[in-house]
Each structure stands twice: as structure tokens, then as C-alpha cells.
Design a protein around this motif. Structure first.
Motif, PDB file in Angstrom:
ATOM      1  N   LYS A 507       0.580  -0.958  -0.089  1.00  6.14           N
ATOM      2  CA  LYS A 507       0.177   0.332  -0.118  1.00  6.14           C
ATOM      3  C   LYS A 507       1.217   1.231   0.239  1.00  6.14           C
ATOM      4  O   LYS A 507       0.392   2.552  -0.507  1.00  6.14           O
ATOM      5  CB  LYS A 507      -0.697   0.112   1.378  1.00  6.14           C
ATOM      6  CG  LYS A 507      -1.846  -1.323   1.394  1.00  6.14           C
ATOM      7  CD  LYS A 507      -2.820  -1.051   2.249  1.00  6.14           C
ATOM      8  CE  LYS A 507      -4.515  -1.870   2.439  1.00  6.14           C
ATOM      9  NZ  LYS A 507      -5.142  -1.555   3.354  1.00  6.14           N
ATOM     10  N   GLY A 508       2.142   1.043  -0.233  1.00  3.72           N
ATOM     11  CA  GLY A 508       2.724   2.257   0.212  1.00  3.72           C
ATOM     12  C   GLY A 508       4.617   2.548   1.321  1.00  3.72           C
ATOM     13  O   GLY A 508       4.521   3.645   1.309  1.00  3.72           O
ATOM     14  N   ALA A 509       3.941   1.387   2.406  1.00  4.22           N
ATOM     15  CA  ALA A 509       4.719   1.855   3.879  1.00  4.22           C
ATOM     16  C   ALA A 509       5.961   0.990   3.266  1.00  4.22           C
ATOM     17  O   ALA A 509       6.618   0.121   4.308  1.00  4.22           O
ATOM     18  CB  ALA A 509       4.908   1.014   4.855  1.00  4.22           C
ATOM     19  N   LYS A 510       6.973   1.801   2.180  1.00  5.49           N
ATOM     20  CA  LYS A 510       8.157   1.152   1.384  1.00  5.49           C
ATOM     21  C   LYS A 510       9.457   0.666   2.456  1.00  5.49           C
ATOM     22  O   LYS A 510      10.766   0.918   2.936  1.00  5.49           O
ATOM     23  CB  LYS A 510       8.111   1.141   0.233  1.00  5.49           C
ATOM     24  CG  LYS A 510       7.391   0.846  -0.747  1.00  5.49           C
ATOM     25  CD  LYS A 510       7.050   1.417  -1.600  1.00  5.49           C
ATOM     26  CE  LYS A 510       6.507   1.039  -3.319  1.00  5.49           C
ATOM     27  NZ  LYS A 510       5.953  -0.619  -3.233  1.00  5.49           N
ATOM     28  N   ASP A 511       8.634   2.283   3.389  1.00  5.46           N
ATOM     29  CA  ASP A 511       9.983   2.791   4.093  1.00  5.46           C
ATOM     30  C   ASP A 511      10.048   2.605   5.747  1.00  5.46           C
ATOM     31  O   ASP A 511       8.807   1.987   6.036  1.00  5.46           O
ATOM     32  CB  ASP A 511      10.186   4.626   4.484  1.00  5.46           C
ATOM     33  CG  ASP A 511      11.564   4.987   4.916  1.00  5.46           C
ATOM     34  OD1 ASP A 511      11.629   4.170   5.762  1.00  5.46           O
ATOM     35  OD2 ASP A 511      11.747   6.225   5.166  1.00  5.46           O
ATOM     36  N   SER A 512      10.751   2.098   5.942  1.00  5.60           N
ATOM     37  CA  SER A 512      11.020   1.251   7.099  1.00  5.60           C
ATOM     38  C   SER A 512      10.677   2.196   8.604  1.00  5.60           C
ATOM     39  O   SER A 512      10.050   2.280   9.550  1.00  5.60           O
ATOM     40  CB  SER A 512      12.475   0.324   7.725  1.00  5.60           C
ATOM     41  OG  SER A 512      13.292   1.421   8.035  1.00  5.60           O
ATOM     42  N   LEU A 515       7.127   1.723   8.681  1.00  8.36           N
ATOM     43  CA  LEU A 515       6.140   0.429   9.267  1.00  8.36           C
ATOM     44  C   LEU A 515       6.906   0.694  10.507  1.00  8.36           C
ATOM     45  O   LEU A 515       6.283   0.735  11.926  1.00  8.36           O
ATOM     46  CB  LEU A 515       7.009  -0.406   8.814  1.00  8.36           C
ATOM     47  CG  LEU A 515       6.732  -1.041   7.497  1.00  8.36           C
ATOM     48  CD1 LEU A 515       8.421  -1.970   7.702  1.00  8.36           C
ATOM     49  CD2 LEU A 515       5.268  -1.834   7.285  1.00  8.36           C
ATOM     50  N   GLU A 516       7.731   1.407  11.710  1.00  8.18           N
ATOM     51  CA  GLU A 516       8.351   1.381  12.462  1.00  8.18           C
ATOM     52  C   GLU A 516       7.040   2.803  12.792  1.00  8.18           C
ATOM     53  O   GLU A 516       6.671   1.891  14.697  1.00  8.18           O
ATOM     54  CB  GLU A 516       8.848   2.667  12.759  1.00  8.18           C
ATOM     55  CG  GLU A 516      10.587   1.822  12.730  1.00  8.18           C
ATOM     56  CD  GLU A 516      10.350   0.993  13.786  1.00  8.18           C
ATOM     57  OE1 GLU A 516      10.480   0.692  14.759  1.00  8.18           O
ATOM     58  OE2 GLU A 516      12.052  -0.036  13.825  1.00  8.18           O
ATOM     59  N   ASP A 520       4.659   0.882  16.425  1.00  5.26           N
ATOM     60  CA  ASP A 520       4.768   2.389  17.755  1.00  5.26           C
ATOM     61  C   ASP A 520       3.388   2.509  18.196  1.00  5.26           C
ATOM     62  O   ASP A 520       2.701   3.293  18.942  1.00  5.26           O
ATOM     63  CB  ASP A 520       5.378   3.341  17.617  1.00  5.26           C
ATOM     64  CG  ASP A 520       6.853   2.592  17.275  1.00  5.26           C
ATOM     65  OD1 ASP A 520       7.522   1.872  18.059  1.00  5.26           O
ATOM     66  OD2 ASP A 520       8.003   3.044  17.138  1.00  5.26           O
ATOM     67  N   GLU A 521       2.527   3.217  17.069  1.00  4.56           N
ATOM     68  CA  GLU A 521       1.328   4.249  17.704  1.00  4.56           C
ATOM     69  C   GLU A 521       0.137   3.579  17.077  1.00  4.56           C
ATOM     70  O   GLU A 521      -0.657   3.762  17.485  1.00  4.56           O
ATOM     71  CB  GLU A 521       1.615   5.110  16.084  1.00  4.56           C
ATOM     72  CG  GLU A 521       3.164   5.952  16.125  1.00  4.56           C
ATOM     73  CD  GLU A 521       3.165   7.312  15.207  1.00  4.56           C
ATOM     74  OE1 GLU A 521       1.897   7.267  14.697  1.00  4.56           O
ATOM     75  OE2 GLU A 521       3.345   7.492  15.674  1.00  4.56           O
TER      76      GLU A 521
END
Length: 685
Positions: A507-512, A515-516, A520-521
Motif C-alpha cells: 500500500k505504500g509503507a516502503k520506508d522502514s 513501518l516503525e 509504535d502507534e
């Protein structure tokens, strides 16, 4: 003998008793693994170490690469030798690798040499590339040898791995690793000491501990043989067999070598060092001078015959197969008898002698443990007894594994070290020593280590994944989407599967970092009445929680307003259609003249019937296709009836609703609908 004939040696592992003082062999793994910088240099790459005395690194400073030789703790080279080495490297920089800096590093407490970085590697690594440029190889090495000899230095360990290619195009060769080199006096050209070179390159005179500058020319001959044939003439032979061959017959020149190069090899591989070619003869050969004297001894089988009487004395008849075999392999009758007494056949004897065993009782010991002659020779060269070799074999360490490592240039002491540390099988499967120790330390057996390594994981990564109870297949999937073990554990503890995290990435969460944030949230978002998919979508879009809450409320209000507008529009359109139908059925002459008179008492009843039918039809449409609730349909229907009556009163059929009947109905209907709304409002509150 004049003391001037023996001087201090250069730097290598093979001559440490001359140039170093050993305090301890072992460097702690912690220190070895944590070095990332050295003085003003960054460590770019760690290179495989040849022995246990030093570590090798590629270092860099301001874009300039150098080679670092870092001596292990406990290895203390004589600083004056290193300084002399540095000086000579500048004087002979055309022929040897340049050493820029030597000394002791105060931070690590270790001695070091920083030298020229040679990017093209060694002659050993490029044999195939230089096989058509043999004359240049000969010239480069010969000039380097002559330059050393003029400085009073015998290299003593010339071999392809000690010759580097400074420039591949012009084939500029330089010598390295003068570790067992000896300095000679100006007056003399030989030194007497012990052999410390490489057996497959040793000269015949080295067997008897006679060392002079002539051995460097023999080594050149072996190197040229290797360039021409692609392998060493003593490849895969034991030390004992090599020594026996050198002592009895020398190196045989293959018939398929071109005649010009046969002459060169015969000149360089002459067993009599006093008649062996040197620089002058090689120079003449390069200049195509003909009829240069050659004193090479051709091997003659007939020259090895023993007196038949000697064979008869020990019990062998003249026509015995034992006599024939003994003569072929240059074995004495007494030695042959030991094989006969041990129960071997003449054919077996030939195999064992070829492997380097000249006594039957010793061969029998190895045979009883199930070893072949070749296996026995390999283990014997390591100094193992048959019993110890058998114990190694029970651990899965074969003689041919040992041979493979030896052929790669790994020192036999290093092999013992590998076995003692339990990392031998890791080394055999291509792991570096450091990596092997890590896999062993973390508890991975060789198959597990191979499996993880083949998937692209280092030992540190594999250990971290396994600590989090993640198998290699799952770890590959996590790594593919750039999720670290700690983050993967967070998602797992939150109840997310790998598939769900992969969907996030899709969906677009390509940056770690995204994902962090999700990991966390996500709980806080769910507490704020967001579903998990909603929260993920908002986070991927870059919204913070308070921003998403406000925007979600705004969107909900807009959606509610649009929904109301939609329902009013639907109501209006359906009502408009219904009104048109009513007008048609109440004004068309046919219905008045035929249907009304036939089925109804008067027009009023007919009109009420039409209203009821169309109202029921409207109800069906609202319920079936637009999903209005019953209460809303009732309220809307009342407004609709009021609107129709208003229409009939003031627009279409005023006469029908005469005397204000329509007005009363309209007003009462409006009162009813507002009363219903008030009731609905207070019942909710």
C-alpha cells in the motif's frame, strides 16, 4: 663460516625465529572483530590471512587505498628490519611493492606495515590471462631477481602468489613477501640455514640445507612451468614424494611444451645449481641467442638398476615382480623386503612408495586404519599418526578436504587451528575464518549456517532472527520488505502476520520508518476508534493522530451531508415520477370515462386509489433500492402527500379541493411530521 653471510631475515611467518619474538599466538576475537579504523585510515576490507602472525586489510584515506599488514599481539618484528625493508622497497620500487610506513601503533599495541595497494591481484590469480605473454613474465621476474641479488638479497620463496600485477595491460610485475629472504654478503652468494619455503617450489639443493641465489632461478623455472601448463609439476604430491623426485630425477619437461620454452625450463631446472642458468643466460634467451649451454639431466630409467645380487641376498629371485617394481621406483632391496613382510604385493608397494612411504611397516599402520596411500601421505605430511588421522576422519575431516585447503595456500598450522576451534567444516564450505567462528559461536551447525548464508544472511543477522523465533523462510520474507528482527517482533507481538505487513508495504509503507510508526502507534489509533486498516492508511499518508481525527470528523460530516442531499434528491425524483403518474391517471379522459365509471362510485374514490397504489410503489422503491428505513419512508411519504395535495390545490385541480380541504390536510400533515421529528429526537436523548 663468515658471520657476514647470515643476516637478519625479512618479515614473514616462516622465519619468525630470525626476525620476531613470539609472546603469544592468539588475538582475542573481540579485538579482531571490532577494528574499523587504523590510525588515519578506514578499514575497507579484511583479507584472508595466510598464517597466524598477522591480519591483512585494505585501508583507505582520502580516496587512496593502501594495504595494511597488522601483526598479531605477541608478534614483535625487529623494528630495524622493518625500517630496512621500507628503505629497500623505495630503492627497488620498480621491482618490489612499495612500503610507505612501518612501526608500532600505540592504540592497538601492534606492529604494522602500510604498503602499496595492488588492485589486479597475484600472478596465481591470473595464470590464464598471462599464458600468452610468457616472455614478459620471464623478463619482469628475472629483472626483479637480479635487482634483489645486487642488493645481496635472496628471496627464497618465489611463487605465483608472491608476485603481484601492478598493471595488467603492460604486465608490470612486483615481488612481495620477502618473509624468508636472506641477505648475503657482497662476497658470497650462499647461506646455510634450514628450509622454510614452499615444497612444491623448492630447489634440489634446499634438501641438504644449501641456500644461495641459485634457488631463486630454480623457483623462476617452476613458475614458468606453471604458467605454461596451468599447474605446478608437483601438484597434489606429498612432501616426501617431492623430495624423493628432486633427489632422484628432478622435474621432467613435458613433450607438448614448445621447444623454445623447453630450453628455458631445462636451463632453469638444472639440478646442479652450479650449472643452472642465471640472469645472463635468461637475458640471452630473451634476446633469442642460440646455443646457450644447458646442463639439464635427462631422466633415464636404466640408470636406477640395482645389483641383482643385492636382491638375491634378501630373498628375491632375479625375475621377481618385486625386483622389477623396486628398480622402477628406485627402492632398495631391504626397503622392498619390508613391504613383502608387511603382506603387500609388488603393485601395492609401488603405490605406497609413490605416495612417499619407503617402509612397509609404516605403510601397514596406515593401511590397517583404512587409509589409501594418497590419504596417508596427506595426513602424514601434517605430522599426524594413523590413529589421530582416524579420529579426524571419524569427525568427517577427510584427507582430500585437507588437500583442498593446502592447495588454496592455507598454512597447515592454520588447519590445525580450524579443527581445534571446531570450524573446519565451515571453512570447507566457503566461510571465512571470522564468519566461521561467528556461526560456531551462535550455535549454528554447518547445514544451518549454509542455509542462512545462502539466503544472504550474516551470522549476526541469523542469530538475531533466531532469537526472535523466526525461521529462515520467514526471515527472508521479512528481509525482502526491509523489516529488521526487532521490528518484526513488534508486529508479531501486536498480532500482525507477515502477509499483513507485506500488504502494508504494498500500500505504500516502503520506508522502514513508516513501518516503525505503524508498530509504535497502532494501539493509540485503535483507541481513537480507528480500525487497523484505517489507521495504516492514515499513517502511510503521513497523518498524525490528531490530524486524522479532525479530518475523519470533517469527512464524516461531509459524507452525512452528501447522504442527506442524496436522499432528498432521490425522494424528489421518485416523487416527481409519482406525481406525473398521478396526473396522467387522474386527467386522462379514458380513465374518467371508462375505469372510473366502471369500477368506482366517483372520481374521489378513484383518485384516492391512485394515490395509495403509487404510494405503495414508492415505498417499495425506497425500501428495495435506496435502503430507507420504515420511519423515514413514513415521514417522507407524509411530506410527499402534502406536496401532492398542495399541487392539486393550487396548480392542477383547485375545484376538486374546494372549500379549503387541501389546506387543512396540508397543515395537519406538517404538524404531524414535525411532531414525529420531535418525538424521535427526545427518544434518542
Amino acid at each position: 663460516m663468515d658471520e657476514k653471510t647470515v643476516k637478519e631475515s625479512w618479515w614473514d611467518k616462516e622465519n619468525l625465529q630470525d626476525a620476531t619474538v613470539r609472546e603469544t599466538d592468539i588475538l582475542s576475537e573481540k579485538e579482531k572483530l571490532t577494528i574499523t579504523t587504523f590510525r588515519n585510515y578506514n578499514i575497507v576490507e579484511e583479507l584472508p590471512a595466510k598464517g597466524g602472525e598477522c591480519d591483512a586489510y585494505v585501508i583507505e584515506n582520502d580516496g587512496n587505498k593502501m594495504f595494511l599488514k597488522l601483526y598479531r599481539k605477541g608478534i614483535t618484528p625487529k623494528i630495524e628490519v622493518l625500517e630496512r625493508l621500507k628503505k629497500i622497497s623505495f630503492e627497488l620500487k620498480e621491482h618490489v611493492v612499495t612500503i610507505f610506513e612501518v612501526g608500532k601503533d600505540e592504540q592497538t599495541g601492534r606492529y604494522f606495515e602500510i604498503m602499496e595497494y595492488i588492485q589486479y591481484g597475484s600472478l596465481k590469480d591470473n595464470l590464464e590471462k598471462v599464458k600468452d605473454r610468457v616472455d614478459i613474465v620471464v623478463k619482469e621476474i628475472a629483472e626483479a631477481i637480479e635487482a634483489l641479488h645486487k642488493k645481496g638479497i635472496v628471496h627464497r620463496d618465489l611463487k605465483p602468489s608472491n608476485i603481484l600485477i601492478r598493471d595488467l595491460k603492460s604486465l608490470d610485475l612486483v615481488l612481495i613477501d620477502f618473509g624468508i629472504s636472506s641477505a648475503m654478503s657482497e662476497e658470497m652468494s650462499k647461506v646455510f640455514t634450514t628450509f622454510k619455503g614452499t615444497y612444491s617450489y623448492m630447489a634440489p639443493e634446499e634438501i641438504s640445507s644449501y641456500f644461495g641465489k641459485e634457488i631463486d632461478w630454480w623457483h623462476l623455472g617452476i613458475i614458468i612451468y606453471e604458467v605454461l601448463k596451468g599447474k605446478n609439476p608437483f601438484a597434489n604430491l606429498s612432501e616426501a614424494v617431492i623430495i624423493n623426485t628432486l633427489a632422484t630425477q628432478g622435474v621432467q619437461i613435458p613433450e607438448d611444451i614448445p621447444e623454445r620454452y623447453k630450453i628455458l625450463l631445462k636451463g632453469l631446472l638444472t639440478r646442479n645449481y652450479k650449472k643452472r642458468w642465471g640472469y645472463e643466460q635468461v637475458k640471452q634467451w630473451l634476446n633469442n641467442v642460440k646455443n646457450i649451454p644447458v646442463f639439464y639431466e635427462e631422466y633415464n630409467e636404466g640408470s636406477k638398476n640395482y645389483d641383482v645380487k643385492e636382491w638375491n641376498k634378501v630373498g628375491f629371485s632375479s625375475d621377481s615382480a618385486w625386483v622389477k617394481a623396486g628398480i622402477e621406483i628406485n627402492l632398495s632391496p631391504q626397503e622392498a623386503k619390508t613391504f613383502w613382510e608387511a603382506g603387500f604385493s609388488a603393485k601395492d608397494m609401488k603405490e605406497w612408495v609413490s605416495a612417499g612411504f619407503r617402509k612397509g611397516n609404516i605403510a601397514l599402520e596406515w593401511y590397517n586404519y583404512g587409509f589409501s596411500p594418497k590419504e596417508s601421505a596427506i595426513f602424514d605430511n601434517l605430522g599426524l599418526s594413523p590413529k589421530n588421522a582416524y579420529e579426524w576422519q571419524r569427525k568427517g575431516i577427510t584427507a582430500f578436504d585437507i588437500l583442498e585447503l593446502l592447495e588454496k595456500g592455507i598454512d597447515k598450522n592454520k588447519i590445525f587451528d580450524f579443527i581445534e576451534k571446531g570450524i573446519f567444516h565451515y571453512i570447507m564450505n566457503g566461510f571465512s575464518e571470522i564468519d566461521a567462528q561467528k556461526w560456531k559461536k551462535y550455535g549454528f551447525d554447518i547445514n544451518e549456517a549454509k542455509n542462512w548464508a545462502e539466503k544472504g544472511f550474516s551470522a549476526d543477522e541469523a542469530d538475531e532472527w533466531r532469537k526472535n523465533n523466526v525461521n529462515v523462510i520467514e526471515a527472508v520474507r521479512w528481509k525482502t520488505i526491509d523489516v529488521k528482527p526487532t521490528l518484526a517482533l513488534k508486529f508479531t507481538n501486536l498480532g500482525f502476520s507477515i502477509d499483513e505487513v507485506e500488504e502494508m508495504v504494498f500500500k505504500g509503507a516502503k520506508d522502514s520508518k513508516i513501518l516503525e510508526r505503524i508498530a509504535d502507534e497502532i494501539i493509540e489509533w485503535c483507541k481513537a476508534e480507528f480500525s487497523v486498516p484505517e489507521a495504516v492508511d492514515w499513517i502511510i499518508k503521513g497523518y498524525k493522530l490528531h490530524q486524522a481525527v479532525r479530518r475523519k470528523k470533517l469527512l464524516r460530516d461531509i459524507k452525512k451531508t452528501l447522504k442527506s442531499i442524496y436522499k432528498v434528491a432521490v425522494f424528489y425524483l421518485v416523487g416527481l415520477i409519482a406525481t406525473r403518474l398521478i396526473l396522467y391517471f387522474t386527467t386522462e379522459q379514458y380513465f374518467y370515462d371508462v375505469i372510473t365509471k366502471r369500477y368506482f362510485d366517483n372520481n374521489r374514490n378513484y383518485n384516492m386509489f391512485v394515490l395509495i397504489v403509487i404510494s405503495l410503489f414508492s415505498y417499495y422503491l425506497y425500501k428495495k433500492f435506496f435502503h430507507f428505513t420504515k420511519i423515514k419512508i413514513a415521514g417522507l411519504s407524509i411530506l410527499y402527500v402534502c406536496a401532492i395535495m398542495f399541487y392539486f390545490s393550487y396548480i392542477s385541480s383547485y375545484e376538486y379541493f374546494i372549500n379549503g380541504t387541501a389546506n387543512k390536510i396540508l397543515i395537519n400533515s406538517v404538524y404531524f411530521y414535525f411532531s414525529y421529528l420531535l418525538f424521535q429526537y427526545y427518544s434518542k436523548s
